[in-house]
Design a protein around this motif. Sequence first.
Motif, PDB file in Angstrom:
ATOM      1  N   ARG A  41       9.055 -19.283  -0.362  1.00 19.04           N
ATOM      2  CA  ARG A  41       9.815 -18.464   0.273  1.00 19.04           C
ATOM      3  C   ARG A  41      10.627 -17.274  -0.635  1.00 19.04           C
ATOM      4  N   PHE A  42      10.981 -17.592  -1.739  1.00 21.42           N
ATOM      5  CA  PHE A  42      11.593 -16.801  -2.592  1.00 21.42           C
ATOM      6  C   PHE A  42      10.544 -15.465  -2.901  1.00 21.42           C
ATOM      7  N   PHE A  43       9.256 -16.042  -3.211  1.00 23.05           N
ATOM      8  CA  PHE A  43       8.369 -14.934  -3.693  1.00 23.05           C
ATOM      9  C   PHE A  43       7.932 -14.299  -2.558  1.00 23.05           C
ATOM     10  N   MET A  44       7.937 -14.775  -1.234  1.00 29.31           N
ATOM     11  CA  MET A  44       7.399 -13.810  -0.167  1.00 29.31           C
ATOM     12  C   MET A  44       8.890 -12.730   0.108  1.00 29.31           C
ATOM     13  N   GLU A  45       9.773 -13.346   0.055  1.00 25.74           N
ATOM     14  CA  GLU A  45      11.012 -12.603   0.175  1.00 25.74           C
ATOM     15  C   GLU A  45      10.851 -11.397  -0.726  1.00 25.74           C
ATOM     16  N   PHE A  46      10.586 -11.605  -2.057  1.00 27.20           N
ATOM     17  CA  PHE A  46      10.423 -10.529  -2.868  1.00 27.20           C
ATOM     18  C   PHE A  46       9.285  -9.710  -2.468  1.00 27.20           C
ATOM     19  N   CYS A  47       8.290  -9.988  -1.882  1.00 25.67           N
ATOM     20  CA  CYS A  47       7.101  -9.297  -1.806  1.00 25.67           C
ATOM     21  C   CYS A  47       7.601  -8.643  -0.284  1.00 25.67           C
ATOM     22  N   MET A  48       8.412  -9.213   0.520  1.00 24.27           N
ATOM     23  CA  MET A  48       8.822  -8.436   1.547  1.00 24.27           C
ATOM     24  C   MET A  48       9.550  -7.137   1.312  1.00 24.27           C
ATOM     25  N   ASP A  49      10.333  -7.590   0.320  1.00 22.66           N
ATOM     26  CA  ASP A  49      11.570  -6.643   0.066  1.00 22.66           C
ATOM     27  C   ASP A  49      10.705  -5.257  -0.674  1.00 22.66           C
ATOM     28  N   GLU A  50       9.677  -5.722  -1.366  1.00 22.51           N
ATOM     29  CA  GLU A  50       9.053  -4.816  -2.455  1.00 22.51           C
ATOM     30  C   GLU A  50       7.836  -3.928  -1.751  1.00 22.51           C
ATOM     31  N   SER A  51       7.429  -4.558  -0.357  1.00 22.40           N
ATOM     32  CA  SER A  51       6.286  -4.076   0.292  1.00 22.40           C
ATOM     33  C   SER A  51       6.759  -2.424   0.273  1.00 22.40           C
ATOM     34  N   CYS A  52       5.670  -1.744   0.056  1.00 21.73           N
ATOM     35  CA  CYS A  52       6.077  -0.029   0.159  1.00 21.73           C
ATOM     36  C   CYS A  52       6.030   0.293   1.690  1.00 21.73           C
ATOM     37  N   GLY A  53       5.405  -0.617   2.474  1.00 26.08           N
ATOM     38  CA  GLY A  53       5.547  -0.072   4.162  1.00 26.08           C
ATOM     39  C   GLY A  53       4.315   0.704   4.492  1.00 26.08           C
ATOM     40  N   LYS A  54       3.482   1.023   3.630  1.00 26.56           N
ATOM     41  CA  LYS A  54       2.403   1.932   3.960  1.00 26.56           C
ATOM     42  C   LYS A  54       1.555   1.164   5.060  1.00 26.56           C
ATOM     43  N   CYS A  55       0.822   0.244   4.559  1.00 31.31           N
ATOM     44  CA  CYS A  55      -0.148  -0.646   5.419  1.00 31.31           C
ATOM     45  C   CYS A  55       0.627  -1.918   6.242  1.00 31.31           C
ATOM     46  N   ILE A  56      -0.042  -2.085   7.306  1.00 35.28           N
ATOM     47  CA  ILE A  56       0.753  -2.863   8.345  1.00 35.28           C
ATOM     48  C   ILE A  56       0.601  -4.380   7.948  1.00 35.28           C
ATOM     49  N   PRO A  57      -0.397  -4.912   7.409  1.00 37.48           N
ATOM     50  CA  PRO A  57      -0.422  -6.255   7.073  1.00 37.48           C
ATOM     51  C   PRO A  57       0.609  -6.545   6.077  1.00 37.48           C
ATOM     52  N   CYS A  58       0.718  -5.878   5.017  1.00 38.36           N
ATOM     53  CA  CYS A  58       1.774  -6.354   4.081  1.00 38.36           C
ATOM     54  C   CYS A  58       3.277  -5.796   4.502  1.00 38.36           C
ATOM     55  N   ARG A  59       3.246  -4.937   5.317  1.00 38.29           N
ATOM     56  CA  ARG A  59       4.630  -4.445   5.717  1.00 38.29           C
ATOM     57  C   ARG A  59       5.383  -5.569   6.655  1.00 38.29           C
ATOM     58  N   ALA A  60       4.397  -5.767   7.904  1.00 34.94           N
ATOM     59  CA  ALA A  60       4.926  -6.570   8.853  1.00 34.94           C
ATOM     60  C   ALA A  60       4.473  -8.065   8.797  1.00 34.94           C
ATOM     61  N   GLY A  61       3.385  -8.059   7.964  1.00 31.75           N
ATOM     62  CA  GLY A  61       2.868  -9.513   7.776  1.00 31.75           C
ATOM     63  C   GLY A  61       3.826 -10.659   6.869  1.00 31.75           C
ATOM     64  N   THR A  62       4.273  -9.669   5.668  1.00 30.62           N
ATOM     65  CA  THR A  62       5.197 -10.379   4.876  1.00 30.62           C
ATOM     66  C   THR A  62       6.564 -10.744   5.562  1.00 30.62           C
ATOM     67  N   VAL A  63       7.098  -9.951   6.502  1.00 29.11           N
ATOM     68  CA  VAL A  63       8.026 -10.437   7.314  1.00 29.11           C
ATOM     69  C   VAL A  63       7.843 -11.638   8.209  1.00 29.11           C
ATOM     70  N   GLN A  64       6.912 -11.484   8.747  1.00 34.65           N
ATOM     71  CA  GLN A  64       6.635 -12.777   9.739  1.00 34.65           C
ATOM     72  C   GLN A  64       6.520 -13.973   8.973  1.00 34.65           C
ATOM     73  N   MET A  65       5.552 -13.886   7.594  1.00 33.51           N
ATOM     74  CA  MET A  65       5.468 -14.977   6.898  1.00 33.51           C
ATOM     75  C   MET A  65       6.707 -15.630   6.322  1.00 33.51           C
ATOM     76  N   HIS A  66       7.422 -14.664   5.730  1.00 39.23           N
ATOM     77  CA  HIS A  66       8.851 -15.053   5.535  1.00 39.23           C
ATOM     78  C   HIS A  66       9.504 -15.781   6.287  1.00 39.23           C
ATOM     79  N   ASN A  67       9.629 -15.177   7.977  1.00 43.11           N
ATOM     80  CA  ASN A  67      10.291 -15.876   8.866  1.00 43.11           C
ATOM     81  C   ASN A  67       9.772 -17.096   9.079  1.00 43.11           C
ATOM     82  N   LEU A  68       8.399 -17.401   9.144  1.00 43.48           N
ATOM     83  CA  LEU A  68       7.954 -18.804   9.117  1.00 43.48           C
ATOM     84  C   LEU A  68       8.316 -19.759   8.220  1.00 43.48           C
ATOM     85  N   LEU A  69       8.306 -19.121   6.961  1.00 40.57           N
ATOM     86  CA  LEU A  69       8.917 -20.123   5.960  1.00 40.57           C
ATOM     87  C   LEU A  69      10.214 -20.322   5.804  1.00 40.57           C
ATOM     88  N   ASP A  70      10.893 -19.517   6.462  1.00 45.71           N
ATOM     89  CA  ASP A  70      12.164 -19.845   6.505  1.00 45.71           C
ATOM     90  C   ASP A  70      12.503 -20.708   7.766  1.00 45.71           C
TER      91      ASP A  70
END
Lengths: 544, 238
Positions: free
Chosen positions: A445-474
Amino acid sequence: MILNDLNQVKEKEQAAQKKIVLRCCMAAGCMSSDSKGVKEQLEKAVADAGLQSEVEVRGVGCMKLCCEGPLVAVDPKNELYVRVTAENAPSIIAALKGGKANVEQTDPDAAFFKKQFSIVLANSGVVDPERIESYIAADGYLALHEVLNEMTPKDVVETMVKSGLRGRGGAGFPTGLKWGTVAKSPGAKKYVICNADEGDPGAFMDRSVLESDPHSVLEGMAIAAYAVGADQGYLYVRAEYPLAIARLQLAIKQAKQMGLLGAGIFESPFNFNVDIRIGAGAFVCGEETALMMSVEGKRGTPRPRPPFPAESGLFGCPTLLNNVETFANVPAIYRKGAEWFAAIGTEKSKGTKVFALAGKIKNTGLIEVPMGTPLRTIVEEMGGGAPDGGKIKAVQTGGPSGGCIPSQHLDTPVDYESLGKLGSIMGSGGMIVMDEGTKMVDVARFFMEFCMDESCGKCIPCRAGTVQMHNLLDKILKRKATARDLAKLEELCDMVRNTSLCGLGQTAPNPTMSTLRFFRNEYEELLQPDTFGAGATHPQTVTK
Amino acid sequence: MAAKTLTIDGKQITAEEGETILQAATEAGIKIPTLCHLEGVYDIGACRLCLVEVTGTPKLLPACTLKVAEGMEVSTDTERLRKYRRMTLELLFAERNHVCAVCVANGHCELQTLAYSQGLDHVRYEYTFPKWSVDNTHRLFGMDHNRCILCTRCVRSCWHIEGAGTKNVSGRGGKSRIITDLNQPWGDSESCTECGKCVMSCPTGALFKKGSTVGESVRDRDKLEFIVNAREKKQWNA
């Protein structure tokens, strides 16, 4: 400046060498515990004792055992004082005449030091990073001289290919191949960029190299520029490294004054200028295409490759982009030969690798070991194992793009292929040791949160996918998830990995996937029974 | 310009050198789903909907930026790609507040159309219900961040077609948002030429012309009164 002048500087510096040298660490780690004060007091104590003619107090770069700082080494007595305070200074100076200083020492011949093999860090903790003369005395800029006077750019590339050096930024792309591609790309203007945007949590190798031996990076860049035909270089350093930036600025200034950078280096027709660009704190700017956008003054977001930077990079020109440690390897390769370098390491991974050892381990600090060294040697012999007799559970390499290697795989040799097989990566060199108390889902979860915060927001999988993955881990950590949530998480890991635009997104699922691979039971223990009951049917997505 | 021959979805086609797979496929009548692509502005390969499989390349590549090459074999509609496309769309729907029923773009929204075409009938991810604002300060246009999918088509058309450079992106990751000038209210913007190209570019209802929203729709009861008066009181006053 010609070879004679260089040798004169070297001889003068060597002649001025005093009988006793006190090396005081002036890298960021030790400076945070007042090594500056220690150095000042040491100088004062030397003056008080009237020993100026015999004793030199030298501010040097990192002496590797960061957890015991501030460190002071005494040459040639081979003593290493640890946790030195400014008040200890008179005692250390008094002990120079015999007797014992009332300061704790550590064994400079302990496994932590003895098992190291220094190429990149050879000057670290030895030369004064703020004086170019000190670097020249350690054979600095000799390689550049030889390259400019005795080799064609083609030879330089060939030597690099022969050396087998691979990119130290993490991916391990063959450096010689990259240089060759840029050299062959058509274009009147080319650039060389040094990536010093080190951002992995727990990693500080590049910072230490820049703070301890900035000239080796500059020399490496100049050699690379000659090989590929570039005349302009950029050092992209993150703003969080003010000391590294200050030392680089000083180093560039000194090198220019001596004619080792700028126009007509070593009185040859080769020109090379280096400018510093300071990153504003985005992790994604360590990705090469985003980094170049940032150097151009634009928003640091990656773009799809191809075209690769070697073909169309900074300002649309062919660009060579290497990491700090890669460049720091370069001067030694040309000074000592490609064969010498290729003899170190394993068949496919040559040379050494610097790691920043951190986490639940006794000796934290900087280590440089030949490729192929087993993880166990690094963690148990050099690192001294977990503190207070704890048991090591896993080793995390590669930061947010890497994975966790469980203790049963500690005999894995450290090289690009072996780590890749275990679902981790070599990465830039962060190595975080975890003990039995570490919860692996928490780590994911820590590393996913890091990636979620640091995603640049340009592409959808990284921008929205990390949020969903983080929420699932949480959700899993809060004991609210079911087996279906875990399946969703795994499906997202696969999707984000395969569809994201750049390396950040493509590797963001790695910590989760690797902990799922080796510590799946920890996830399953947290799962709740499905509230819909067994056998219940749920709506499925209808496909056409 | 040399012609290239390649195979897309088993169909042999020819394309001009320098063309993208998306252009070549469109010419050949093969439809690849897109979202951040907009004819006339340069492509950025951000939405990942046009990802295609290329034989011999392990990575999926965006058709909008991938150039054609001789002998290339491209698949645009495999089971794996369809699955990823659906997931991408699901992620978008869960990311912000896309409520079609009250949206200005309902019925002519590219996100909505794509979702239908990809067989998306529900979203499996938890909606995040973020709190986003609406910028209604501009005289003619409005911006509803709840409906923005960050395709940056507005930014690109503002910079590269109109040349005004009013629209931009600020923030990172899911917190990214489209801003006006240096994050000022749109109405205060001095660089905006009010050309409306950003509104034309928007694939969803994030950018809209004022007066077109559900909330702004009015019932012209005056008309009714006019007819009633004319019929009953024989008064023809306007």
